[in-house]
Design a protein around this motif. Structure first.
Motif, mmCIF file in Angstrom:
data_model
loop_
_atom_site.group_PDB
_atom_site.id
_atom_site.type_symbol
_atom_site.label_atom_id
_atom_site.label_comp_id
_atom_site.label_asym_id
_atom_site.label_seq_id
_atom_site.Cartn_x
_atom_site.Cartn_y
_atom_site.Cartn_z
ATOM 1 N N LEU A 124 0.870 -1.174 0.000
ATOM 2 C CA LEU A 124 0.000 0.000 0.000
ATOM 3 C C LEU A 124 0.908 1.224 0.000
ATOM 4 O O LEU A 124 1.555 1.521 1.011
ATOM 5 C CB LEU A 124 -0.918 0.015 1.217
ATOM 6 N N GLN A 125 0.965 1.887 -1.118
ATOM 7 C CA GLN A 125 1.734 3.117 -1.221
ATOM 8 C C GLN A 125 0.842 4.261 -0.775
ATOM 9 O O GLN A 125 -0.251 4.454 -1.319
ATOM 10 C CB GLN A 125 2.197 3.348 -2.665
ATOM 11 N N MET A 126 1.317 5.010 0.213
ATOM 12 C CA MET A 126 0.516 6.092 0.773
ATOM 13 C C MET A 126 1.281 7.404 0.614
ATOM 14 O O MET A 126 2.415 7.524 1.105
ATOM 15 C CB MET A 126 0.196 5.831 2.241
ATOM 16 N N ASN A 127 0.681 8.346 -0.044
ATOM 17 C CA ASN A 127 1.308 9.644 -0.298
ATOM 18 C C ASN A 127 0.462 10.765 0.284
ATOM 19 O O ASN A 127 -0.731 10.598 0.564
ATOM 20 C CB ASN A 127 1.476 9.859 -1.803
ATOM 21 N N ASN A 128 1.110 11.901 0.452
ATOM 22 C CA ASN A 128 0.413 13.091 0.951
ATOM 23 C C ASN A 128 -0.402 12.757 2.202
ATOM 24 O O ASN A 128 -1.591 13.062 2.289
ATOM 25 C CB ASN A 128 -0.490 13.669 -0.134
ATOM 26 N N LEU A 129 0.253 12.148 3.139
ATOM 27 C CA LEU A 129 -0.427 11.683 4.342
ATOM 28 C C LEU A 129 -0.823 12.843 5.247
ATOM 29 O O LEU A 129 -0.159 13.891 5.280
ATOM 30 C CB LEU A 129 0.468 10.711 5.095
ATOM 31 N N SER A 130 -1.911 12.631 5.958
ATOM 32 C CA SER A 130 -2.388 13.608 6.922
ATOM 33 C C SER A 130 -2.545 12.930 8.282
ATOM 34 O O SER A 130 -2.573 11.704 8.359
ATOM 35 C CB SER A 130 -3.732 14.186 6.466
ATOM 36 N N PRO A 131 -2.645 13.701 9.345
ATOM 37 C CA PRO A 131 -2.802 13.096 10.674
ATOM 38 C C PRO A 131 -3.999 12.149 10.757
ATOM 39 O O PRO A 131 -3.955 11.184 11.535
ATOM 40 C CB PRO A 131 -2.983 14.315 11.589
ATOM 41 N N GLU A 132 -5.022 12.384 9.951
ATOM 42 C CA GLU A 132 -6.192 11.512 9.967
ATOM 43 C C GLU A 132 -5.880 10.110 9.438
ATOM 44 O O GLU A 132 -6.661 9.185 9.621
ATOM 45 C CB GLU A 132 -7.335 12.120 9.138
ATOM 46 N N ASP A 133 -4.762 9.959 8.782
ATOM 47 C CA ASP A 133 -4.352 8.648 8.280
ATOM 48 C C ASP A 133 -3.630 7.819 9.341
ATOM 49 O O ASP A 133 -3.299 6.653 9.103
ATOM 50 C CB ASP A 133 -3.431 8.802 7.067
ATOM 51 N N SER A 134 -3.395 8.403 10.475
ATOM 52 C CA SER A 134 -2.681 7.703 11.547
ATOM 53 C C SER A 134 -3.513 6.538 12.072
ATOM 54 O O SER A 134 -4.746 6.591 12.091
ATOM 55 C CB SER A 134 -2.367 8.670 12.698
ATOM 56 N N GLY A 135 -2.820 5.513 12.515
ATOM 57 C CA GLY A 135 -3.508 4.369 13.092
ATOM 58 C C GLY A 135 -2.677 3.118 12.924
ATOM 59 O O GLY A 135 -1.580 3.143 12.362
ATOM 60 N N MET A 136 -3.240 2.035 13.418
ATOM 61 C CA MET A 136 -2.614 0.737 13.224
ATOM 62 C C MET A 136 -3.176 0.148 11.936
ATOM 63 O O MET A 136 -4.399 0.046 11.783
ATOM 64 C CB MET A 136 -2.906 -0.173 14.416
ATOM 65 N N TYR A 137 -2.302 -0.219 11.045
ATOM 66 C CA TYR A 137 -2.715 -0.792 9.767
ATOM 67 C C TYR A 137 -2.541 -2.311 9.823
ATOM 68 O O TYR A 137 -1.452 -2.797 10.133
ATOM 69 C CB TYR A 137 -1.886 -0.189 8.629
#
Length: 123
Positions: A83-96
């Protein structure tokens, strides 16, 4: 014994990128779907993206894919899902978490979960 090993989590600033990887072992003889879920504090675990064995890909929010924020890809030879994740924001935080779901109609419908990899995005 089925093992799902997630990697690639970490701490980055907003706007940064991370690449998560899930390695599945052993190879399944049945058709499986591999997926990413995310669990944030005080929230239920939510679906992020999945890829079936035939390459069919699904996202929780296709806007993330269209904007190039999240891209899921699967390597069937290596039995991995990234899973490539770009332009991350604090709302993307968590356990994946990585999940394997047996989707083959000729096999028992089982699911397996990894232990998760932590993603922390600071503002």
């Amino acid at each position: 014994q089925v093992q799902l090993k997630e990697s690639g989590g970490g701490s980055v600033q907003a706007g940064g990128s991370l690449r998560l990887s899930c390695a599945v072992s052993p190879h399944f003889s049945c058709k499986i779907q591999i997926a990413w879920f995310r669990q944030s504090p005080e929230k239920e675990r939510e679906f992020i993206a999945s890829v079936d064995g035939d390459g069919t890909t699904d996202y929780r929010d296709y806007k993330d894919f269209m904007e190039g924020r999240f891209t899921a890809s699967r390597d069937n030879a290596k039995n991995t899902l990234t899973l490539q994740m770009n332009n991350l924001s604090p709302e993307d935080s968590g356990m994946y978490y990585c999940r394997v779901l047996v989707t083959d109609p000729y096999c028992p419908s089982l699911e397996y979960w990894g232990e998760g990899t932590l993603v922390t995005i600071s503002s």
